[in-house]
Design a protein around this motif. Structure first.
Motif, mmCIF file in Angstrom:
data_model
loop_
_atom_site.group_PDB
_atom_site.id
_atom_site.type_symbol
_atom_site.label_atom_id
_atom_site.label_comp_id
_atom_site.label_asym_id
_atom_site.label_seq_id
_atom_site.Cartn_x
_atom_site.Cartn_y
_atom_site.Cartn_z
ATOM 1 N N GLY A 49 40.976 -62.869 -6.124
ATOM 2 C CA GLY A 49 41.834 -63.950 -6.591
ATOM 3 C C GLY A 49 43.304 -63.613 -6.430
ATOM 4 N N GLN A 50 44.094 -63.950 -7.442
ATOM 5 C CA GLN A 50 45.535 -63.711 -7.386
ATOM 6 C C GLN A 50 45.856 -62.224 -7.291
ATOM 7 N N ILE A 54 48.319 -60.198 -4.572
ATOM 8 C CA ILE A 54 49.394 -59.275 -4.951
ATOM 9 C C ILE A 54 49.242 -57.935 -4.237
ATOM 10 N N VAL A 55 48.019 -57.425 -4.168
ATOM 11 C CA VAL A 55 47.791 -56.151 -3.475
ATOM 12 C C VAL A 55 48.117 -56.288 -1.989
ATOM 13 N N THR A 91 31.927 -63.086 -4.899
ATOM 14 C CA THR A 91 32.301 -64.487 -5.005
ATOM 15 C C THR A 91 32.702 -65.072 -3.660
ATOM 16 N N THR A 92 32.951 -64.219 -2.669
ATOM 17 C CA THR A 92 33.304 -64.667 -1.333
ATOM 18 C C THR A 92 32.886 -63.608 -0.316
ATOM 19 N N PRO A 93 32.451 -63.995 0.868
ATOM 20 C CA PRO A 93 32.113 -63.001 1.893
ATOM 21 C C PRO A 93 33.337 -62.484 2.637
ATOM 22 N N ASP A 94 34.515 -63.059 2.379
ATOM 23 C CA ASP A 94 35.733 -62.696 3.097
ATOM 24 C C ASP A 94 36.273 -61.365 2.575
ATOM 25 N N PRO A 95 36.261 -60.299 3.376
ATOM 26 C CA PRO A 95 36.721 -58.990 2.910
ATOM 27 C C PRO A 95 38.225 -58.927 2.669
ATOM 28 N N VAL A 302 47.759 -58.889 -12.152
ATOM 29 C CA VAL A 302 48.486 -60.158 -12.213
ATOM 30 C C VAL A 302 49.517 -60.142 -13.338
ATOM 31 N N ALA A 303 49.137 -59.604 -14.496
ATOM 32 C CA ALA A 303 50.073 -59.523 -15.615
ATOM 33 C C ALA A 303 51.281 -58.663 -15.269
ATOM 34 N N ALA A 304 51.039 -57.529 -14.607
ATOM 35 C CA ALA A 304 52.137 -56.632 -14.238
ATOM 36 C C ALA A 304 53.117 -57.305 -13.285
#
Length: 370
Positions: A49-50, A54-55, A91-95, A302-304
């Motif tokens: 996700g988000q 960020i990474v 949740t997704t096959p996209d690496p 995400v919080a950071a």
């Protein structure tokens, strides 16, 4: 203009991510970490996700992908080790959008990136803290004292900063009535892409392939209280819950009692009316604990980033920065907090009927996917 300084207590996922972004927005960042090194135990976690976005922005996705566990399914087994159901954990096959990686590995990659610009102090911690209108005075257990513009507590569930600034942890802790323990293991699991999980009512034992370095996890319900500093007490809790329960529980208990590198804690939600007081703020598990299914680490990333962006936008107004961060991130947490209760019943059903209903549902779903 004098460069503003910030001290981050805790070199884990939240603290390292915040240090990375704050350094790049012009802050003079210092991280203090009580431990001499990152603990090797702890369940693998998902970055998605988000947090994945960020990474990617940090340029660290290829590095994290190198250490991906490769696990993509959960297999439910019975007391004889027979497979009863299989369900995907992705949740997704996209690496490029999701990866599972060991917690210690993710923390190490983030910290290495952060400390290209930030100062890191290890084997030390905050012993005293006081603030005035101009800054925060910090005393360290090593005997040193320093002054900072801002202090962030990213030091986990049992946050020292939270205790010193906001009061005893019991004022904010909301126990789930569950415990989690993890360790390295020699127990047999499935193949490299599988997590094997066995249940009785109120207990779960899983073996995770973890990219060739297997981990065992105990998740169980108990009303017992314990001193988290008492190693014998945690051994007793696990032994009393798991002995002679079937599958590999006896072997797991024996390894648990012999291991000196384990993680063990009570599942707890931290509920606070505010995550900041003056120039001191809380981040990650120190401010909130919300998940049993690995979402806590993505939430911490995400919080950071949210807090770092807020401090970059309001470098001379810490009150506005903390208010903005908290308003944005609390909205995200509501859905995750609601999901935590449901996830606890998925992982650890409380009755034979609940266990049968979960297994039957999973078997039906996995049968349809074949």
């Amino acid at each position: 203009m004098t460069q503003k300084s910030i001290l981050i207590s805790g070199a884990g996922i939240a603290g390292a991510t915040a240090a990375f972004w704050l350094s790049r927005s012009g802050w003079n960042v210092t991280i203090v970490e009580k431990a001499a090194q990152i603990r090797s135990s702890g369940n693998p976690i998902d970055v998605r996700g988000q947090a994945a976005s960020i990474v990617h922005q940090m340029g660290l996705w290829p590095e994290i992908q190198r250490f991906a566990t490769g696990v993509n399914s959960l297999v439910i087994v019975d007391a004889q080790g027979r497979r009863r159901a299989t369900v995907t954990t992705r949740t997704t096959p996209d690496p490029q959008k999701e990866v599972e990686v060991a917690r210690a590995t993710l923390a190490s990659v983030l910290l290495q990136a952060a400390t290209t610009d930030a100062e890191l102090i290890v084997s030390d911690s905050i012993s005293g803290i006081g603030q005035d209108v101009g800054g925060v005075d910090v005393d360290f257990t090593s005997g040193r004292s320093r002054r900072f513009d801002i202090v962030l507590g990213a030091d986990g569930l049992h946050s020292n900063v939270r205790r010193l600034v906001f009061g005893p942890g019991g004022s904010f802790s909301r126990p789930f009535g569950m415990f989690v323990g993890t360790m390295r293991t020699t127990l047999e699991g499935g193949d490299a892409s599988e997590v094997m999980m066995f249940n009785r009512p109120n207990i779960s034992l899983s073996v995770h392939a973890a990219g060739g370095d297997p981990l065992a996890a105990f998740i169980f319900r108990s009303r017992d209280r314990y001193d988290r500093h008492d190693a014998e007490a945690r051994k007793h809790l696990v032994t009393s819950a798991y002995s002679d329960q079937g599958w590999q529980t006896n072997e797991a208990v024996a390894e648990w009692c012999a291991s000196d590198d384990v993680y063990f804690d009570e599942v707890t939600r931290i509920a606070m009316p505010s995550w900041s007081r003056g120039r001191i703020g809380l981040l990650g598990d120190a401010a909130n604990c919300i998940s049993l299914l690995g979402e806590g680490s993505s939430s911490a990333i995400v919080a950071a980033k949210t807090l770092s962006d807020a401090l970059a936008a309001h470098p001379n107004d810490h009150a506005a920065a903390f208010t903005s961060y908290e308003a944005v991130h609390r909205r995200r947490l509501r859905a995750l907090q609601r999901f935590a209760g449901a996830s606890s019943h998925f992982l650890v059903p409380t009755s034979r009927l609940g266990l049968w209903l979960r297994n039957s549902g999973l078997a039906l779903v996995s049968g349809r996917r074949r």
